[in-house]
Write a protein that holds these residues in place. Structure first.
Motif: not given
Length: 565
Positions: A253-266, A268-272, A487-492
């Motif tokens: 996925a490609a995330e467009e917004t600041t408010s969307g990048v924040r939860p995606v980083r969260e 990734a940080a907890i491995g979900d 085809a990158p690995r899961p993560g941000v």
């Protein structure tokens, strides 16, 4: 009171500054155009009006051209004096969108038609950078194929973007929430058999909106996208919670917004996070233009448009001389402050980060706590993307008649749910204007909330201007290409500087700008001179080329310290 405040006070209610403001807003609104980076010619005899208009346009980032020269915007005294073919005669060299002719008499002439197809075609004509990158992306799609789900505000620019992806060979589906959809555009886009549209085709009223949105969001994931262009990471989060079957096909996925990048980083940080996500929002070609300039302009102008249109409820004297409190000084807050100040507002910034608060001072604004800033504000803009930024306490501090709005925004950035629970009452008093009154003990005071607390620019307006969305959509296409190719690995993941430069170079060419050619090679780490050359050498010595490796990261892998795509 300083000199700028004195000038601003003098301009409050000035008919000349109001006419200038209305002309600039008309220039942006009639073609959904961007002021910053544009060219403007001014053919106005009134010296005061000409001076105000020139100053405001320059502070917004427009480039002034002599009267009669080719320009994006042509400002004249009265539109009635302009021949019907004036806009055609004012086309920029090399094509592109034609000029918009605007009069200080409050009228404008645009060649954009009013129908849905005409508005989509107009947007497409203003998106040459996206078109170029989408065409290049088509070579990758031809080899691999791609099913792309697009979750964005559905208006003419998004429809044009979806068509460009379909032209590139993608299978495309578009989702948009009820509050973010232009039904006429949804109907027109659905006529394209290459594109599935999961959005309302007519107005949806009241409580049913949430159910319609949930149904459409599930449906686009059931459609089976391989790649998502998401806004707020809502579909990404839905796929990781209630619609996990979508993850078996979803490649990224490609995330467009600041408010969307924040939860995606969260996540990734907890491995979900189970898919790769490119943080398109963080690319310079997105944040530095879409968030800062596009959202800044469109939100300030939309606020003024709504208040100007509600003159029967309360008089509108213009932005000049009014006090604006901007809560949050990230890119969106900076943009709102910039455009409000350009039209003569006094701006005070409320910011928790001391570095950003200091930046506000150096940008010419005041910086203060909310307790100090909010009670005296005429307009309060939440620009944080944080839930309940304007909570019950903050709203209780606002003076009678103050206006509250959200720039960009997420759901419930203004805590309207808590206001209801606390006994506040609401009444719609004009289009996109709701009067909120506190409990009976203070019923005489009211606060006007715009656009139901939603993002003002896309809820009460047509969203960000075409030219800035051309950059954002082009950056999205670059991100999709990277997801397909690598085809990158899961993560941000971050978008590479090479992709940022590719988008920016195409945009410069489209806007008749130039850039100094980069050297054939660059020094590792960006050093401006061979590292052995320094000020305090004891004796002159020849520089051994073997020790002066003017290598880029591709030639010297050890110099690459940050992973990008």
């Amino acid at each position: 009171m300083n000199d700028s405040e004195t000038t601003s006070r003098r301009d409050a209610g000035n008919p000349v500054t109001l006419a200038v403001e209305q002309a600039i807003r008309a220039a942006a609104r009639f073609g959904n155009r961007l002021i910053a980076g544009s060219t403007a010619s001014i053919d106005i005899g009134d010296p005061e009006a000409c001076a105000h208009l020139t100053s405001a346009l320059r502070r917004m980032g427009a480039r002034i051209r002599p009267a009669g020269a080719d320009a994006d915007f042509v400002f004249v005294e009265r539109l009635a004096e302009v021949h019907d073919d004036a806009a055609e005669q004012s086309r920029k060299p090399g094509g592109g969108l034609p000029a918009l002719v605007v009069g200080l008499d409050g009228r404008a002439r645009s060649l954009r038609g009013g129908g849905a197809e005409s508005r989509i075609a107009w947007a497409a004509a203003g998106m040459p950078v996206t078109a170029m990158l989408a065409e290049q992306f088509g070579t990758e799609v031809a080899r691999s194929g791609a099913r792309v789900g697009v979750s964005l505000v559905l208006e003419p620019k998004t429809a044009a973007f979806a068509r460009l992806l379909a032209d590139a060979g993608c299978s495309v589906a578009v989702f948009s929430a009820v509050s973010e959809t232009d039904p006429e555009i949804a109907v027109e886009l659905a006529r394209d058999e290459r594109i599935e549209v999961f959005a309302p085709h007519s107005a949806v009223q009241g409580q049913s909106a949430a159910a319609v949105d949930a149904e459409h969001a599930a449906a686009i994931l059931d459609w089976g996208p391989e790649y998502l262009v998401d806004d707020g990471a809502h579909l990404i989060r839905l796929a990781h919670t209630e619609r996990t079957a979508a993850l078996s096909r979803l490649r990224g996925a490609a995330e467009e917004t600041t408010s969307g990048v924040r939860p995606v980083r969260e996540m990734a940080a907890i491995g979900d996070l189970r898919i790769p996500v490119i943080a398109v929002n963080d690319a310079r070609t997105k944040t530095d233009f879409d968030n800062l300039i596009g959202t800044g302009q469109s939100c300030v102008f939309a606020i003024a448009d709504v208040l100007d249109g509600a003159r029967t409820v309360r008089p509108y004297a213009g932005i000049a001389g009014s006090r604006w409190a901007v809560v949050g000084y990230g890119p969106v807050g900076r943009g709102v402050a910039r455009f409000a100040a350009a039209l003569g507002a006094e701006v005070v910034v409320v910011e928790r980060d001391p570095v950003r608060a200091l930046a506000a001072l150096h940008d010419g604004h005041e910086a203060a706590s909310r307790e100090s800033a909010l009670p005296g504000a005429d307009v309060v803009v939440s620009a944080t993307g944080v839930w309940h930024t304007l909570d019950t306490h903050a709203m209780s501090m606002l003076r009678d008649g103050a206006v509250a709005a959200v720039a960009g925004g997420i759901d419930d950035e203004i805590a309207l749910d808590d206001l209801r629970a606390a006994g506040w009452t609401e009444q719609t008093v004009a289009p996109s204007v709701t009067s909120w009154r506190p409990p009976a003990s203070n019923r005489s005071r009211e606060v006007l909330v715009l656009a139901g607390g939603g993002g003002i620019n896309y809820t009460a307006g047509e969203g960000n201007p075409i030219e800035v969305m051309d950059l954002s959509f082009a950056t999205q296409v670059a991100a999709l290409a990277r997801l397909v190719e690598t085809a990158p690995r899961p993560g941000v993941h971050q978008l590479s500087e090479a992709d940022e430069r590719r988008v920016a170079n195409a945009a410069l060419a489209a806007r008749a700008g130039g850039v100094d050619p980069a050297p054939a090679s660059s020094r590792a780490g960006g050093a401006a001179q061979p590292w052995r050359v320094h000020r305090y050498r004891e004796r002159a010595q020849a520089i051994d080329p073997a020790h002066d490796r003017a290598a880029d990261p591709a030639a010297d892998p050890a110099s690459e310290t940050t992973e990008t795509l």
